[in-house]
Design an enzyme around this catalytic site. Structure first.
Site, PDB file in Angstrom:
ATOM      1  N   ASP A  63       3.767  -5.746   1.189  1.00 35.04           N
ATOM      2  CA  ASP A  63       2.616  -4.857   1.071  1.00 35.04           C
ATOM      3  C   ASP A  63       1.361  -5.709   1.144  1.00 35.04           C
ATOM      4  O   ASP A  63       1.329  -6.827   0.634  1.00 35.04           O
ATOM      5  CB  ASP A  63       2.668  -3.999  -0.193  1.00 35.04           C
ATOM      6  CG  ASP A  63       2.694  -4.802  -1.476  1.00 35.04           C
ATOM      7  OD1 ASP A  63       1.606  -5.029  -2.059  1.00 35.04           O
ATOM      8  OD2 ASP A  63       3.787  -5.199  -1.908  1.00 35.04           O
ATOM      9  N   GLU A  81      -1.382   1.691 -11.873  1.00 32.54           N
ATOM     10  CA  GLU A  81      -1.280   0.490 -12.702  1.00 32.54           C
ATOM     11  C   GLU A  81      -2.568   0.303 -13.485  1.00 32.54           C
ATOM     12  O   GLU A  81      -3.627   0.833 -13.113  1.00 32.54           O
ATOM     13  CB  GLU A  81      -0.998  -0.734 -11.847  1.00 32.54           C
ATOM     14  CG  GLU A  81      -2.039  -1.034 -10.778  1.00 32.54           C
ATOM     15  CD  GLU A  81      -1.662  -2.245  -9.937  1.00 32.54           C
ATOM     16  OE1 GLU A  81      -1.748  -3.366 -10.480  1.00 32.54           O
ATOM     17  OE2 GLU A  81      -1.301  -2.060  -8.758  1.00 32.54           O
TER      18      GLU A  81
END
Length: 237
Positions: A43, A129
């Site tokens: 990613d 997150e």
């Protein structure tokens, strides 16, 4: 005895070298377990700078590309990375970095406007997150879900599938485990083997691969919990 000790020592050195290689040069034991999965990916975001996808894609099967953050920010390299990954033969997906500070509806609008059609691509991803001051002071679960729920609903309505939820162990426990158990999970666990059932696993944040030149020298490494055929089946119509 000396000969046996020699071969045991050599085997140990070889194992350590293998672990270091798999982990992208950073010695972490979970890389041994990640190596058991046959489907690998990365990613990326603007932090990886300009990416030569022909080089970076070597040995990879998929890539998640940062598209947006919050209600107004878009990754400057998204369009180039999204196109480049696909042209290099990788199955690409777009992800949104969830903000605790703006409405879910406008966050969804930002992602949809930036990512556009995901036909032939992986389902959208919402990255949940803790960041900034919220690392020390996590927001209340009800307040987070008040924003996250509308975002997920809007993306589901637009793309016809439930988004994949990316989470650290902390954010999964705080916000996702009970309320969003039906969503596919992309879990971050860079030291141990995840305990949560996952679709994707980010097993290293210290990978080193050829093909990028950004300010961030490391790249995130991931595996998919299935075959290449199963990965291909996730592509949106």
């Amino acid at each position: 005895m000396k000969r046996k000790a020699f071969w045991l020592g050599a085997a140990l050195v070889s194992l350590i070298a293998l672990i270091a290689l798999i982990a992208g040069g950073v010695l972490r034991p979970n890389a041994v377990f990640a190596a058991r999965y046959p489907v690998h990916g990365v990613d990326v975001s603007a932090y990886q700078g300009n990416i030569d996808w022909t080089v970076l894609s070597e040995g990879l099967d998929f890539a998640f590309i940062k598209a947006t953050e919050g209600s107004g920010a878009a990754d400057a390299h998204f369009a180039a990375n999204f196109a480049g990954a696909a042209e290099a033969g990788l199955l690409a997906g777009a992800y949104h970095f969830f903000s605790f500070e703006s409405p879910g509806e406008t966050q969804a609008e930002n992602f949809i406007r930036t990512a556009g059609s995901l036909s032939g691509r992986l389902p959208p991803v919402v990255d949940v997150e803790l960041y900034g001051v919220f690392r020390a002071h996590p927001p209340d679960a009800a307040a987070v879900r008040e924003k996250l729920g509308p975002l997920l609903s809007a993306l589901t309505a637009r793309y016809g599938v439930k988004p994949i939820l990316y989470a650290t162990g902390t954010s999964w426990n705080l916000y996702l485990r009970d309320a969003y158990a039906g969503y596919p999970l992309w879990i971050r666990e860079v030291y141990l083997v995840p305990r949560a059932p996952f679709l994707f696993w980010q097993y290293s944040d210290k990978g080193r691969l050829a093909g990028y030149d950004g300010p961030e020298k490391y790249i995130d490494l991931n595996v998919f919990a299935g075959s290449k055929e199963a990965l291909a089946a996730l592509a949106l119509p």
